[in-house]
Design an enzyme around this catalytic site. Structure first.
Site, PDB file in Angstrom:
ATOM      1  CG  ASN A 209      61.881  53.754  31.563  1.00  0.00           C
ATOM      2  OD1 ASN A 209      62.018  53.135  30.438  1.00  0.00           O
ATOM      3  ND2 ASN A 209      61.738  53.099  32.525  1.00  0.00           N
ATOM      4  CG  ASP A 277      65.213  53.082  39.993  1.00  0.00           C
ATOM      5  OD1 ASP A 277      65.487  51.951  40.037  1.00  0.00           O
ATOM      6  OD2 ASP A 277      66.033  54.146  39.371  1.00  0.00           O
ATOM      7  CE  LYS A 287      41.823  63.419  33.232  1.00  0.00           C
ATOM      8  NZ  LYS A 287      41.134  64.057  32.189  1.00  0.00           N
ATOM      9  N   PRO A 305      60.338  47.364  44.138  1.00  0.00           N
ATOM     10  CG  PRO A 305      59.226  45.165  43.405  1.00  0.00           C
ATOM     11  CD  PRO A 305      58.991  46.630  43.938  1.00  0.00           C
ATOM     12  CG  ASP A 306      67.226  45.886  42.304  1.00  0.00           C
ATOM     13  OD1 ASP A 306      67.364  45.211  41.537  1.00  0.00           O
ATOM     14  OD2 ASP A 306      67.822  47.235  42.456  1.00  0.00           O
ATOM     15  CB  ILE A 307      63.155  42.505  39.026  1.00  0.00           C
ATOM     16  CG1 ILE A 307      61.836  43.124  39.348  1.00  0.00           C
ATOM     17  CG2 ILE A 307      63.129  41.059  38.333  1.00  0.00           C
ATOM     18  CD1 ILE A 307      61.333  43.777  38.093  1.00  0.00           C
ATOM     19  CG  PHE A 325      71.522  45.691  30.390  1.00  0.00           C
ATOM     20  CD1 PHE A 325      71.160  44.413  30.086  1.00  0.00           C
ATOM     21  CD2 PHE A 325      72.225  46.299  29.267  1.00  0.00           C
ATOM     22  CE1 PHE A 325      71.254  43.744  29.028  1.00  0.00           C
ATOM     23  CE2 PHE A 325      72.228  45.679  28.114  1.00  0.00           C
ATOM     24  CZ  PHE A 325      71.830  44.363  27.879  1.00  0.00           C
ATOM     25  CE  LYS A 339      72.820  51.236  38.943  1.00  0.00           C
ATOM     26  NZ  LYS A 339      72.349  52.196  37.751  1.00  0.00           N
TER      27      LYS A 339
HETATM   28  O1  PMT Z   1      64.758  48.955  25.633  1.00  0.00           O
HETATM   29  P1  PMT Z   1      65.761  49.934  24.544  1.00  0.00           P
HETATM   30  O2  PMT Z   1      65.082  50.918  24.145  1.00  0.00           O
HETATM   31  O3  PMT Z   1      66.381  48.893  23.643  1.00  0.00           O
HETATM   32  O4  PMT Z   1      66.936  50.292  25.641  1.00  0.00           O
HETATM   33  C1  PMT Z   1      67.819  49.398  26.381  1.00  0.00           C
HETATM   34  C2  PMT Z   1      68.139  49.861  27.828  1.00  0.00           C
HETATM   35  C3  PMT Z   1      68.913  51.220  27.726  1.00  0.00           C
HETATM   36  C4  PMT Z   1      66.887  49.964  28.485  1.00  0.00           C
HETATM   37  C5  PMT Z   1      68.943  48.560  28.189  1.00  0.00           C
HETATM   38  O5  PMT Z   1      70.157  48.407  27.415  1.00  0.00           O
HETATM   39  C6  PMT Z   1      69.398  49.019  29.874  1.00  0.00           C
HETATM   40  O6  PMT Z   1      70.147  49.408  30.150  1.00  0.00           O
HETATM   41  N1  PMT Z   1      68.500  48.428  30.573  1.00  0.00           N
HETATM   42  C7  PMT Z   1      68.515  48.688  32.018  1.00  0.00           C
HETATM   43  C8  PMT Z   1      67.942  49.800  32.282  1.00  0.00           C
HETATM   44  C9  PMT Z   1      67.928  50.168  33.959  1.00  0.00           C
HETATM   45  O7  PMT Z   1      66.839  50.188  34.443  1.00  0.00           O
HETATM   46  O8  PMT Z   1      69.319  50.447  34.362  1.00  0.00           O
HETATM   47  P2  PMT Z   1      69.598  50.683  35.969  1.00  0.00           P
HETATM   48  O9  PMT Z   1      70.677  50.992  35.915  1.00  0.00           O
HETATM   49  O10 PMT Z   1      68.296  51.602  36.352  1.00  0.00           O
HETATM   50  O11 PMT Z   1      69.469  49.176  36.714  1.00  0.00           O
HETATM   51  C10 PMT Z   1      70.198  48.227  36.930  1.00  0.00           C
HETATM   52  C11 PMT Z   1      69.728  46.794  36.818  1.00  0.00           C
HETATM   53  O12 PMT Z   1      68.853  46.638  37.715  1.00  0.00           O
HETATM   54  C12 PMT Z   1      69.015  46.636  35.400  1.00  0.00           C
HETATM   55  O13 PMT Z   1      69.377  45.236  34.910  1.00  0.00           O
HETATM   56  C13 PMT Z   1      67.595  46.856  35.812  1.00  0.00           C
HETATM   57  O14 PMT Z   1      66.916  45.640  34.978  1.00  0.00           O
HETATM   58  C14 PMT Z   1      67.518  46.124  37.054  1.00  0.00           C
HETATM   59  N2  PMT Z   1      66.428  46.855  37.921  1.00  0.00           N
HETATM   60  C15 PMT Z   1      66.568  48.260  38.141  1.00  0.00           C
HETATM   61  C16 PMT Z   1      65.543  48.658  38.874  1.00  0.00           C
HETATM   62  C17 PMT Z   1      64.656  47.709  39.647  1.00  0.00           C
HETATM   63  N3  PMT Z   1      63.385  48.191  40.295  1.00  0.00           N
HETATM   64  N4  PMT Z   1      64.636  46.408  39.257  1.00  0.00           N
HETATM   65  C18 PMT Z   1      65.611  46.044  38.519  1.00  0.00           C
HETATM   66  O15 PMT Z   1      65.804  44.836  38.249  1.00  0.00           O
END
Ligand code: PMT
Length: 401
Positions: A209, A277, A287, A305-307, A325, A339
């Site tokens: 991403n 995700d 390849k 996994p969701d960290i 976030f 969330k």
């Molecule tokens: O890196 P930059 O260019 O500075 O941009 C910053 C950012 C937009 C990446 C940052 O501000 C941000 O929003 N990070 C979270 C991105 C994200 O994956 O959001 P989400 O809504 O999909 O996930 C929610 C939360 O779960 C996040 O804290 C994420 O780290 C966490 N997560 C999500 C999926 C997963 N498999 N494991 C996780 O821990």
């Protein structure tokens, strides 16, 4: 973090001397200035030229050199610094420090100084354990010499035990805690995830991403500046490696999770990484050949996994404060609240990542802050300012934990 601070680095002769180069890099990245003294035996391990290139200053080694003494005498070297760090410090050098022997420039400077002295010993485990060394250490500690390490581990001589020089990050932290003793998160530990993850499709292709890592890195820097012993776990980014913290580089979500779990226990966890995700369940070892029409049905995805959720639900090891976030393109606040509940974290920073916002990759961010107590709208801010503001909130909160 060390802006304007002048560090006098003394490198003595041990195999760990090569790490002094990275130490110089980290002190300089943190804003500090470094002047270096090499003992004669240290020149067998690192060259004055490499230290000169990294410090961008001349390197001193000879007390009997008329040029050295007339340009920058031993007293002057001590006077012109805020702190002296001896890294690595050999058993021989510690013994000389204890007895006050000053038969070269390095030992003369440490005897002549009234500045704080930090030593990072490095030696064979038996030399470390020897009663002579241990007695020297007790006396030096009594005289307020600050010891950092040594660490336990495999040694260059093939033995295992205490005697490895501390990592440059640990030494920089020790320097900071002496020069800036009143940092509010001193004694606290933090873990921050940042950047994207890459999920391989085959050896050359991956799912990823647009995360640049800027937001996560600036949070790690703000927490480290406030004194927290910080671990940054980062996916691939183009950002320079920050100093004063442990940095672990990963590619996939699985690797990121593994490093997060290994880093526990911590007091604070901030998940700013844009973790993919999904991962490719049937990734190819070879390849994948170009075909006329790629059949996407052949690409099978499974959930990563969701960290954040895993950290929030870590039974015995749950950090005191778990912060995530939420990257949303619609209904930002509502989805952020959802969330926070679903992932069981303490706070969520919801941000709008719709096309045109430049939240991914850009320099600014607009946060909708969600906690168990309610919500707050933060104005548009530079990502560094979001990080500082968040660090301030963490400082206010962690005092109450
Ligand atoms: O890196 P930059 O260019 O500075 O941009 C910053 C950012 C937009 C990446 C940052 O501000 C941000 O929003 N990070 C979270 C991105 C994200 O994956 O959001 P989400 O809504 O999909 O996930 C929610 C939360 O779960 C996040 O804290 C994420 O780290 C966490 N997560 C999500 C999926 C997963 N498999 N494991 C996780 O821990």
């Amino acid at each position: 973090m060390l802006k304007g601070r002048r560090i006098l680095l003394i490198v003595t002769g041990g195999i760990a001397a090569f790490k002094s180069l990275e130490l110089v890099r980290q002190i300089r990245t943190a804003g500090g200035e470094v002047r270096a003294i090499l003992t004669k035996s240290a020149t067998e391990f690192v060259t004055p030229l490499s230290l000169q290139a990294l410090t961008e200053d001349r390197v001193y080694s000879d007390i009997f050199s008329l040029t050295d003494e007339s340009e920058m005498g031993h007293i002057q070297l001590s006077r012109n610094s805020d702190l002296i760090v001896v890294a690595p410090a050999t058993a021989n050098f510690l013994a000389k420090m204890r007895l006050g022997i000053c038969d070269d420039l390095a030992s003369t400077v440490v005897l002549a100084t009234d500045k704080p002295v930090v030593v990072a010993p490095a030696m064979n485990v038996r030399m470390w354990d020897h009663a002579a060394t241990q007695e020297n250490i007790i006396t030096l500690k009594d005289r307020n010499i600050k010891f950092i390490g040594p660490n336990e581990g495999e040694m260059a001589c093939g033995e295992y035990g205490l005697g490895r020089m501390s990592e440059p990050t640990e030494i920089v932290n020790a320097i900071q805690s002496i020069l800036q003793p009143n940092r509010p998160l001193l004694g606290k530990t933090a873990l921050v995830t940042a950047g994207p993850t890459r999920e391989p499709i085959d050896p050359v292709r991956f799912i990823a991403n647009r995360s640049s890592g800027k937001q996560g890195y600036s949070i790690a820097e703000a927490l480290a500046a406030a004194g927290a012993e910080t671990t940054l776990i980062t996916g691939p980014t183009n950002l320079p490696v920050p100093s004063g913290m442990r940095v672990l580089k990963v590619e996939t979500a699985d690797e990121m999770l593994a490093h997060c779990m290994e880093s526990l226990p911590v007091d604070i966890a901030v998940c700013a990484a844009a973790v993919a995700d999904w991962k490719v369940a049937n990734k190819s070892d070879q390849k994948i050949k170009k075909q006329k029409n790629i059949n996407c049905e052949n690409l099978s995805l499974s959930q990563n996994p969701d960290i954040l959720k895993t950290l929030s639900n870590a039974d015995n090891n749950r950090p005191d404060l778990v912060i995530g976030f939420a990257a949303e393109t619609e209904d930002i606040l509502h989805n952020g609240i959802r969330k926070q509940k679903e992932k069981n974290c303490d706070w969520i920073l919801a941000n709008d990542v719709a096309m045109g916002t430049q939240t991914f990759g850009g320099d600014n961010n607009t946060i909708h802050f969600v906690s168990k107590k309610g919500t707050e709208e933060w104005p548009v801010m530079k990502k560094e300012d979001v990080a500082k503001y968040l660090a301030k909130k963490i400082i206010d909160e962690i005092g109450r934990v």
